[in-house]
Design a protein around this motif. Structure first.
Motif, short mmCIF file in Angstrom:
data_model
loop_
_atom_site.label_atom_id
_atom_site.label_comp_id
_atom_site.label_asym_id
_atom_site.label_seq_id
_atom_site.Cartn_x
_atom_site.Cartn_y
_atom_site.Cartn_z
N TRP A 243 -28.17 -22.51 24.51
CA TRP A 243 -28.06 -21.06 24.32
C TRP A 243 -26.64 -20.72 23.88
N VAL A 244 -26.53 -19.79 22.94
CA VAL A 244 -25.23 -19.36 22.43
C VAL A 244 -25.24 -17.85 22.25
N PHE A 245 -24.05 -17.29 22.09
CA PHE A 245 -23.94 -15.87 21.74
C PHE A 245 -22.87 -15.72 20.67
N ARG B 236 -20.79 -7.54 28.24
CA ARG B 236 -20.62 -6.55 29.29
C ARG B 236 -21.96 -5.96 29.71
N GLY B 237 -22.02 -5.51 30.96
CA GLY B 237 -23.17 -4.77 31.41
C GLY B 237 -23.98 -5.50 32.47
N TYR B 238 -25.11 -4.92 32.80
CA TYR B 238 -26.01 -5.46 33.81
C TYR B 238 -27.44 -5.20 33.35
N SER B 239 -28.36 -5.96 33.85
CA SER B 239 -29.77 -5.76 33.52
C SER B 239 -30.61 -6.05 34.74
N ASP B 240 -31.61 -5.20 34.95
CA ASP B 240 -32.55 -5.42 36.04
C ASP B 240 -33.76 -6.24 35.61
N SER C 111 -28.67 -11.77 33.86
CA SER C 111 -29.81 -11.24 33.09
C SER C 111 -29.31 -10.58 31.82
N MET C 112 -28.22 -9.83 31.90
CA MET C 112 -27.62 -9.24 30.70
C MET C 112 -27.17 -10.31 29.73
N VAL C 113 -26.55 -11.39 30.26
CA VAL C 113 -26.10 -12.49 29.41
C VAL C 113 -27.29 -13.11 28.68
#
Length: 491
Positions: A163-165, A176-180, A452-454
């Motif tokens: 996996w890469v970004f 940045r950020g968050y995810s549910d 989860s955001m990542v």
């Protein structure tokens, strides 16, 4: 049509990425640097592309297909913030500590002339880097692009293979950020192992390298190291004769060009004994951790590598980090420092960035404890007040266990809850005060939401197929996805 450079882009996956960029997105690959072994494949598929081997580019060898630029004081003054980093990066070219500062500065000027000339000649719309530029020529090119406003997309990875970004510069912008949203199964498994203190937090490229050399049980013996080096020397002589290997960055102090087979092997055999000497020096300066002693754990990075230069910037100087932490620790706390397990291995080039004075300077701090390399890292992480690192995986492993991290570089997790991004001494003081008060530990839910955001920000991909344990990754599909992500940056 998008005119592009592909820089440090090696292996079959990059040929597939380039093919998709040209056929589907209308890109024109004007200039490509990659592994020397890729030259024929690239030129057969992309006949209008000019190809330069990475190692030739790093050493600035051969005639260029473009006129070199004129360099003056105005240009150099604008490049002055990156000059020192570029010169320190040249450790990876240094053959047995023979590359003087004067020669390094002259090499820096040559690289500026060459790559400013390439930008003047081809006028690229975008310069793509496979990952953070760290082989000097690419870092100089990157700095010139940043100065001229030319986009510089590059891929980065986290600790989960496959996996890469995509990011626009060495510094980010960071994820940045968050995810549910629920974690994908592969991420959920990785997080579970990391939270249990398992080896998934160890960089996959190091896991694979250790397995390749059968080092999971510790350092190689002198006999085994010498046998390995003899067999390697015989193979290289059979393939290249007395010329230097085409994939070598090492610079000859005699000619200023690629080191010959004899120079390279003489330096490598000497390095085996030098690293054994350094290991003995380190062992004499170490002491075991004490029960109930509060400490911050700093795991040294392997050097030379991109994890410190350029990704940690001025904090790529690990002695500077140690000095700052030593001066700012709360009373009664210790800084535990542990050497990287690959640094003094006989198969590494770790002698380029270590000497006896390096370890003695660390041990000279009264509140710093150098730890034996054999001490198990897992309980050290679990017992630390905080983990200090430039970009290392140990920071993430600590976060997964609820341990805060002081991050000095562009680590992929640097915006995660529990992380203190360090830019100044004041940042360290504030971070340590917060940690001492017990108000910094990240919760498992925060870690899960961050990851989860990542996961939502990443795509299937690989940076170095030869050293990454990518398992069942479909490389053709990954290449298509990586190409589409690059193309999207130009819309």
């Amino acid at each position: 049509m998008t005119r592009a450079f592909l820089i440090e882009c090696s292996g079959a996956i990059w040929s597939t990425i380039a093919d998709h960029l040209t056929r589907t997105h209308g890109w024109d690959i004007s200039l490509w640097t990659g592994a020397a072994a890729d030259r024929d494949v690239v030129l057969a598929r992309f006949r209008e592309t000019h190809f330069v081997a990475n190692t030739d580019a790093a050493l600035d060898l051969g005639e260029t297909a473009w006129p070199k630029a004129i360099v003056d004081a105005l240009l150099l003054s604008r490049l002055s913030p990156v000059e020192g980093t570029a010169i320190r990066m040249m450790d990876r070219l240094d053959l047995a500590a023979t590359f003087t500062h004067a020669d390094r500065y002259a090499h820096f000027l040559d690289l500026v002339r060459t790559w400013a000339g390439a930008l003047d000649h081809y006028h690229p719309d975008v310069v793509v880097f496979s990952n953070a530029p760290h082989v000097i020529f690419d870092y100089v090119l990157y700095a010139l692009c940043q100065m001229r406003g030319i986009p510089t997309p590059m891929f980065e990875r986290h600790g989960l293979p496959g996996w890469v970004f995509l990011q626009q510069s060495i510094e980010g912008p960071p994820l940045r950020g968050y995810s549910d949203a629920p974690l994908p199964a592969v991420y959920d498994k990785w997080l579970s192992v990391s939270m249990a203190g398992g080896k998934s937090a160890i960089p996959p490229n190091f896991q694979k390298k250790a397995a390749r050399y059968k080092l999971n049980s510790g350092n190689a013996s002198l006999f085994r190291a010498l046998v390995f080096e003899c067999s390697r020397a015989a193979y290289l002589f059979k393939r290249y004769g007395f010329a230097g290997p085409a994939n070598s960055y090492l610079r000859s102090p005699r000619t200023g060009e690629r080191a010959s087979w004899l120079e390279t092997e003489a330096a490598r055999f000497a390095a085996i004994f030098r690293k054994r000497h350094l290991a003995r020096v380190l062992a004499r300066l170490t002491s075991l951790p004490l029960d109930n002693e509060p400490y911050v754990l700093l795991a040294l990075h392997y050097q030379p590598e991109r994890a410190t230069l350029p990704m940690s910037g001025l904090y790529g100087d690990q002695l500077l980090v140690i000095d700052l932490l030593s001066r700012l620790l709360p009373p009664g706390w210790k800084l535990y420092v542990k050497e990287h397990p690959w640094q003094l291995q006989p198969f590494s080039r770790g002698e380029m960035c270590r000497n006896a004075a390096f370890y003695r300077r660390i041990a000279a701090h009264a509140n710093v404890r150098l730890l034996p390399m054999a001490v198990d890292s897992a309980p050290l992480i679990a017992g630390a007040k905080a983990i200090a690192t430039g970009t290392g995986s140990m920071g993430w492993q600590g976060l997964c266990l609820g341990i805060p991290a002081l991050v000095f570089g562009a680590a992929w997790y640097r915006t995660c809850p529990g992380v203190f991004e360090i830019k100044s001494a004041q940042d360290i003081e504030m971070a340590l005060a917060t940690i001492a008060s017990g108000g910094a530990a990240p919760s498992p839910k925060q870690i899960r939401c961050y990851l989860s955001m990542v996961a939502e920000s990443c795509i299937p991909g690989v940076l170095e197929p030869d050293v990454e344990a990518t398992g069942g990754l479909d490389l053709d599909r990954a290449a298509t996805g990586m190409a589409d992500a690059l193309a999207a940056t130009q819309h």
